[in-house]
Design a protein around this motif. Sequence first.
Motif, PDB file in Angstrom:
ATOM      1  N   THR A  80      43.154  56.705  50.850  1.00 25.01           N
ATOM      2  CA  THR A  80      42.929  58.622  51.818  1.00 25.01           C
ATOM      3  C   THR A  80      43.413  57.978  53.059  1.00 25.01           C
ATOM      4  O   THR A  80      43.336  59.075  53.815  1.00 25.01           O
ATOM      5  CB  THR A  80      41.580  58.831  51.879  1.00 25.01           C
ATOM      6  OG1 THR A  80      40.291  58.353  51.698  1.00 25.01           O
ATOM      7  CG2 THR A  80      41.612  59.583  49.706  1.00 25.01           C
ATOM      8  N   ILE A 120      36.322  58.558  50.750  1.00 23.89           N
ATOM      9  CA  ILE A 120      35.433  58.881  50.007  1.00 23.89           C
ATOM     10  C   ILE A 120      34.282  58.406  49.344  1.00 23.89           C
ATOM     11  O   ILE A 120      33.890  59.574  48.763  1.00 23.89           O
ATOM     12  CB  ILE A 120      36.064  57.970  48.811  1.00 23.89           C
ATOM     13  CG1 ILE A 120      38.302  58.312  48.387  1.00 23.89           C
ATOM     14  CG2 ILE A 120      35.707  58.459  46.837  1.00 23.89           C
ATOM     15  CD1 ILE A 120      39.092  58.103  47.244  1.00 23.89           C
ATOM     16  N   ILE A 161      40.660  60.488  45.222  1.00 27.21           N
ATOM     17  CA  ILE A 161      39.420  59.867  44.237  1.00 27.21           C
ATOM     18  C   ILE A 161      39.739  59.840  43.160  1.00 27.21           C
ATOM     19  O   ILE A 161      38.555  58.903  42.898  1.00 27.21           O
ATOM     20  CB  ILE A 161      38.635  61.784  44.632  1.00 27.21           C
ATOM     21  CG1 ILE A 161      38.505  61.880  46.112  1.00 27.21           C
ATOM     22  CG2 ILE A 161      37.158  61.326  43.502  1.00 27.21           C
ATOM     23  CD1 ILE A 161      37.041  62.950  46.161  1.00 27.21           C
ATOM     24  N   CYS A 217      32.774  54.569  47.140  1.00 29.78           N
ATOM     25  CA  CYS A 217      33.484  54.317  47.206  1.00 29.78           C
ATOM     26  C   CYS A 217      33.511  52.717  47.430  1.00 29.78           C
ATOM     27  O   CYS A 217      32.737  52.613  48.380  1.00 29.78           O
ATOM     28  CB  CYS A 217      34.573  54.686  47.608  1.00 29.78           C
ATOM     29  SG  CYS A 217      36.826  53.860  47.526  1.00 29.78           S
TER      30      CYS A 217
END
Length: 364
Positions: free
Chosen positions: A179, A194, A213, A220
């Motif tokens: 991300t 995450i 995700i 994570c």
Amino acid sequence: MRVTRPDAVPELRERLPAWLDAGHHGSMDWMRERADQRADPATLWSGVRSIIVLGMNYGPEVDPRVVLGQRDRGAIAAYAQRRDYHEVVKGKLKELGGYLSAKGDVRVKVFVDTAPVMEKPLAAAAGLGWQGKHTVLISREAGNWLLLGAIYTSADLVPDAPEADHCGSCRRCLDICPTDAFPAPYRLDARRCIAYLTIEHAGPIAPEFRSAIGNRIFGCDDCLAVCPWNKFAVRAGEGRMAAQADLAAPPLAEFARLDDAAFRTRFAGTPIKRTGRDRFLRNVFIAIGNSGDAALAGLAEDGLSDSAALVRGMAVWALGRLVPPARLRTLFNARGLGETDAAVRAEWHLALGVTPGTTGQPSS
């Protein structure tokens, strides 16, 4: 364990406010509420003369990224597959604190995530390791799978030397983030992380992050698992912190119908329980939506009747990725039209591709 002084990281007085002012803490308002005590240990307790930092390695036996390819199963962060570390680490700190107190007129205060203590900068100042480009503490002996705790003490102890930064030109932890949660090396934007989104964040997760995700249902480990210093790690021999085999790659179907009582029973004694059932099932339904497995659509349909709007909304999103448009329309007519929560109605609009404020007719 290593020792440092309470004034060993004076730059925290500037670094922490800058991070907070950038909004990188997300909804973790508790980070700001006692920021002065985080930045200056003596503000938390004027009697502190030395700080002992303890680190315990919890490194997994296998690469935690392996489960990411098993889309019908959930990926749980390695630390959460074990007994809640707070009680285990705190017990060890209390044992050491008791030893110190018995040596004379020494006062101690023990902390494991229960007070405004900046464990990672203090651990780096104490020489336990250094904060890597992913902001996590890395040790040449224990890798970056470290659980940290601290003892503030009135004892005047000889401090250890800080550890140098050994990351060099490596940026594996930055490049692997799904991300893009690192706006720069050594800086984390929690709002894109995450681990934060699936654990700390209380509401719906923004659509832009849901696909990334994947099947991560609690935390994570990507930036940790890719660190090359892990190959030198010696794992702790603490039996109470052994991983639970049934949490290594659990089937998503096992969790989708958990009520609150069943959730509490299933995760008793683990960090997962502290996050709460609704957030956890939110994550489970995101993973179900990412699974691509139409056989799991029935679980998402059941989720439309869940008592929690947070769970219902993610069940809608999952169905939007698993069932044909005609089936989604039928479900909307049967259940969605009567939805009272605005956030869940928005999820129906997103899944159906309709204009908000209409009764569900396809937009042009």
